[in-house]
Design an enzyme around this catalytic site. Structure first.
Site, PDB file in Angstrom:
ATOM      1  CB  CYS A  26      15.257  22.444 -11.514  1.00 40.43           C
ATOM      2  SG  CYS A  26      14.374  20.867 -11.683  1.00 40.43           S
ATOM      3  CB  CYS A  40      17.070  19.082  -9.474  1.00 42.32           C
ATOM      4  SG  CYS A  40      15.720  19.659  -8.407  1.00 42.32           S
ATOM      5  CG  ASN A  50      -1.874  -1.192   1.219  1.00 40.80           C
ATOM      6  OD1 ASN A  50      -2.121  -1.795   0.182  1.00 40.80           O
ATOM      7  ND2 ASN A  50      -2.397  -1.541   2.377  1.00 40.80           N
ATOM      8  CB  CYS A  64      12.707  17.087  -8.717  1.00 41.56           C
ATOM      9  SG  CYS A  64      12.985  17.873 -10.334  1.00 41.56           S
ATOM     10  CG  ASN A 117      -8.097 -12.017   1.116  1.00 35.90           C
ATOM     11  OD1 ASN A 117      -9.202 -11.564   0.837  1.00 35.90           O
ATOM     12  ND2 ASN A 117      -7.029 -11.804   0.374  1.00 35.90           N
ATOM     13  CB  ALA A 171      -7.677  -6.438   7.676  1.00 33.11           C
ATOM     14  N   GLY A 225     -11.771 -13.284   0.588  1.00 36.01           N
ATOM     15  CA  GLY A 225     -11.788 -13.965  -0.703  1.00 36.01           C
ATOM     16  C   GLY A 225     -10.597 -14.881  -0.879  1.00 36.01           C
ATOM     17  CG  HIS A 250       4.114  -1.482  -4.482  1.00 36.20           C
ATOM     18  ND1 HIS A 250       2.898  -2.113  -4.655  1.00 36.20           N
ATOM     19  CD2 HIS A 250       5.038  -2.362  -4.949  1.00 36.20           C
ATOM     20  CE1 HIS A 250       3.076  -3.305  -5.185  1.00 36.20           C
ATOM     21  NE2 HIS A 250       4.372  -3.474  -5.368  1.00 36.20           N
ATOM     22  CB  CYS A 268      10.889  20.684  -9.627  1.00 34.61           C
ATOM     23  SG  CYS A 268      12.192  20.981  -8.405  1.00 34.61           S
TER      24      CYS A 268
END
Length: 260
Positions: free
Chosen positions: A159, A138, A110, A135, A223, A241, A225, A127, A156
């Site tokens: 820059c 820079c 997540n 940026c 879970n 959960a 499923g 992730h 940014c």
């Protein structure tokens, strides 16, 4: 084995284990009001974007490089669906459990930052997070609470280059630091692996469950499923959960007040 018996068994495993790896996906944030990603009823279940793209095409590293306006449009849509959400009981109870164990790690897919907001410290956000912008031209980077007031795509302030969230887009490599940290956790050994609210379609998410099975280490899936690891785990709880963690916490702390 009925549900109460399974809950008792899993609570027993949690009580005995000192080194635990918990793997989480979008399902753990569903009780915070966040939509799941690809599951039934999820934000992008069987849906193309307005440009006729799959969400994997729209949220890819290639699209960020070629058409950042399109990529950012759907990043912003994801962020707006997360905005204002706070950690739920599952996030909070995992963070509380970390305080009782010698080593409890959370590997999460997540990008909503809710584990961190709940207080989890041994955290692998594999992730990344939408709350950190970098940026592409820079070294400038900054944290943001949300995308309110941002131009899409944002420039940014240093820059003028393109800002992007520090997240792994489709087609991009996983962060080496996160992979190495997971490898170190497994190499040090764990007593229990929990998979919570994830379909486990990515090999690096299903991998620790496969590893536990090969090593004879107990594993649990929470879970409602089915997932890619449902047939691999030693114990299954077909619950959401927050409900599952609440029931387990109550078994571990029978004298504690309800609703930790």
């Amino acid at each position: 084995m009925n549900q109460d018996t399974t809950l008792d068994a899993v609570a027993g495993l949690l009580a005995e284990a000192q080194r635990i790896l918990i793997i989480t996906g979008a399902g753990i944030s569903a009780d915070s009001g966040l939509p799941t990603y690809r599951g039934i009823g999820g934000l992008y279940h069987e849906r193309l974007t307005g440009e006729g793209l799959t969400i994997e095409q729209a949220l890819s590293g290639e699209m960020m490089a070629r058409r950042p306006d399109i990529c950012w449009r759907y990043i912003a849509e994801l962020e707006s669906n997360c905005r204002g959400a706070g950690p739920n009981a599952a996030h909070r109870l995992i963070a509380a459990l970390e305080q009782e164990k010698s080593a409890l790690w959370v590997l999460t897919q997540n990008v909503d930052g809710l584990h961190r907001a709940a207080g989890s410290q041994k955290l692998i956000e594999i992730h990344g997070t939408v709350h950190h912008l970098c940026c592409t031209e820079c070294p400038h980077e900054r944290d943001v609470a949300d995308f309110t007031g941002l131009d899409i795509p944002p420039a940014c302030p240093v820059c003028g280059g393109l800002l992007r969230p520090d997240v792994v887009l489709f087609g991009e490599m996983l962060p080496e630091q996160g992979i190495q940290r997971l490898e170190r956790v497994l190499a040090a050994g764990v007593d229990l692996v929990l998979s919570i609210g994830t379909t486990s379609v990515f090999p690096y998410i299903a991998g620790p469950v496969w590893w536990a099975r090969q090593e004879g280490i107990p594993s649990v899936e929470i879970n409602p499923g089915d997932s890619e690891v449902s047939g691999l785990v030693t114990h299954r709880l077909r619950l959401g959960a927050a409900e599952a963690m609440g029931k387990l916490w109550a078994r571990l702390h029978p004298d504690a007040p309800a609703g930790h």
